[in-house]
Design a protein around this motif. Structure first.
Motif, short mmCIF file in Angstrom:
data_model
loop_
_atom_site.label_atom_id
_atom_site.label_comp_id
_atom_site.label_asym_id
_atom_site.label_seq_id
_atom_site.Cartn_x
_atom_site.Cartn_y
_atom_site.Cartn_z
N GLU A 156 -3.60 7.49 8.20
CA GLU A 156 -3.66 6.05 8.41
C GLU A 156 -3.93 5.34 7.10
OE1 GLU A 156 -6.69 5.35 11.28
OE2 GLU A 156 -5.42 5.87 13.00
N SER A 157 -3.51 4.08 7.02
CA SER A 157 -3.77 3.27 5.83
C SER A 157 -5.23 2.82 5.84
CB SER A 157 -2.85 2.06 5.81
OG SER A 157 -3.17 1.17 6.88
N ARG A 158 -5.64 2.15 4.79
CA ARG A 158 -7.01 1.68 4.69
C ARG A 158 -7.35 0.65 5.76
NH1 ARG A 158 -9.07 3.09 -0.38
NH2 ARG A 158 -10.65 1.46 -0.27
N SER A 159 -6.32 -0.02 6.27
CA SER A 159 -6.53 -1.01 7.33
C SER A 159 -6.39 -0.41 8.72
CB SER A 159 -5.54 -2.17 7.16
OG SER A 159 -4.20 -1.69 7.21
N GLU A 208 0.86 -1.19 0.00
CA GLU A 208 0.00 0.00 0.00
C GLU A 208 0.89 1.23 0.00
OE1 GLU A 208 -3.93 1.62 2.45
OE2 GLU A 208 -3.17 -0.41 2.71
N LYS A 221 -3.66 1.22 9.91
CA LYS A 221 -2.29 1.27 10.40
C LYS A 221 -1.69 2.65 10.15
CE LYS A 221 -1.44 -3.66 9.60
NZ LYS A 221 -0.58 -4.65 8.90
N TYR A 234 -3.18 -0.05 -3.85
CA TYR A 234 -3.45 -1.05 -2.82
C TYR A 234 -4.18 -2.23 -3.45
CZ TYR A 234 -8.36 0.29 -2.87
OH TYR A 234 -9.65 0.53 -3.27
N ASN A 235 -3.84 -3.43 -3.02
CA ASN A 235 -4.54 -4.66 -3.43
C ASN A 235 -4.77 -4.75 -4.94
OD1 ASN A 235 -4.70 -5.38 -0.72
ND2 ASN A 235 -6.76 -4.54 -0.47
N GLU A 237 2.80 2.16 4.76
CA GLU A 237 2.58 1.57 6.08
C GLU A 237 3.92 1.30 6.76
OE1 GLU A 237 0.27 -1.96 5.70
OE2 GLU A 237 -1.64 -0.90 5.72
#
Length: 306
Positions: free
Chosen positions: A185-188, A170, A190, A247-248, A213
């Motif tokens: 913050e990241s999408r998760s 990411e 973090k 991301y992803n 991240e």
């Protein structure tokens, strides 16, 4: 200037009918809207019977106050107080009734114009959407354009999203000159850390902000090779992009320009002309198409350099 160009499935007669409809209804709209506004003024003037008590004196203008006092003085000077008051009240009631009759009459005409023009407007808007490849999302109602042959790319307002296998967990990239607004913050959920001190190229760090991240700095540095950094610096796409997220296996890009605002449609009780409503939807659709093509071109260039 409204062009009303021929679109797929349209013919010359349809174009001419639309022009005639707009021209005729534009003329009638101006006439009956003026009559309607005159009726509202008469209704308001006739309704101002209680200007001497309560809030009535405060809610009317200076000219109206003088006019009411002048009428009352004429009545008093010509007859006794009771007759003067009766004539004063009846005069206002007649003015109010005349105003409301004018409102009902002009409203009927304006509503008929609204109904006819809305039918043409809806058809024109549908064809302009189709011509420019615009679709309306059934879930959120937002306008979007899709490029299925380019990573299922979708352009929505001031952003686009598409498939993009960058190979990094990411990463957030912001173009500094376009006032990017990168998240904390990241999408998760973090924490994100800056790569500014990990990248040797001052020219690159002056142009871009990179956030990743925590714990993924090494993987991202392997992705941001000197060759890729140089390609990003030399690319001519950064006037159109504020920031990007990888991301992803996907990319989300935020453009410097969006589609614009809501198109309200026909409103015959507004001073806005009917022609202007058609021009607005035409300009909006052309602008959406232009921005979507620009976003698509940007995506194709990103595929080459990223």
């Amino acid at each position: 200037m409204l062009q009303i160009k021929k679109y797929e499935g349209a013919d010359k007669e349809m174009d001419e009918n639309l022009r005639m409809c707009i021209s005729t209804n534009e003329r009638d709209h101006k006439k009956f809207l003026q009559i309607y506004k005159t009726g509202t003024k008469l209704d308001k003037f006739g309704s101002d019977l209680l200007i001497f008590v309560g809030p009535g004196l405060e809610r009317i203008g200076r000219i109206e106050k003088i006019t009411h006092f002048f009428i009352l003085l004429i009545c008093i000077s010509a007859w006794n107080a009771k007759i003067s008051l009766f004539i004063y009240v009846m005069l206002h009631l007649l003015i109010m009734m005349a105003g409301r009759w004018i409102i009902r009459f002009s409203s009927g005409k304006l509503d008929a114009i609204q109904e006819e023009c809305t039918k043409h407007y809806d058809k024109f808007r549908y064809d302009m959407y189709r011509k420019n490849g615009i679709m309306q999302n059934s879930e959120n109602g937002r306008d979007e354009i899709c490029f299925e042959n380019s990573g299922n790319m979708k352009v929505v307002s001031g952003m686009f999203t598409a498939e993009f296998n960058s190979g990094v967990p990411e990463i957030y990239i912001g173009c500094r000159k376009n006032k990017c607004d990168l998240p904390l913050e990241s999408r998760s959920g973090k924490d994100l850390c800056s790569m500014r001190h990990n990248i040797a190229s001052v020219e690159f760090t002056d142009k871009f902000d990179i956030l990743v991240e925590e714990g993924t700095e090494l993987k991202c540095m392997k992705y941001l090779t000197p060759t890729r950094q140089l390609a990003m610096i030399q690319a001519h796409i950064w006037d159109d992009i504020r920031q990007m997220t990888f991301y992803n296996g996907r990319i989300v890009g935020y453009m410097t320009n969006g589609f614009g605002g809501y198109i309200p449609g026909i409103d015959v009780y507004n001073r806005k002309s009917i022609l202007k409503s058609f021009e607005d939807v035409e300009n909006y659709c052309q602008n959406v198409g232009r921005l979507a093509r620009s976003a698509h071109s940007t995506y194709l260039q990103l595929e080459k350099i990223m």
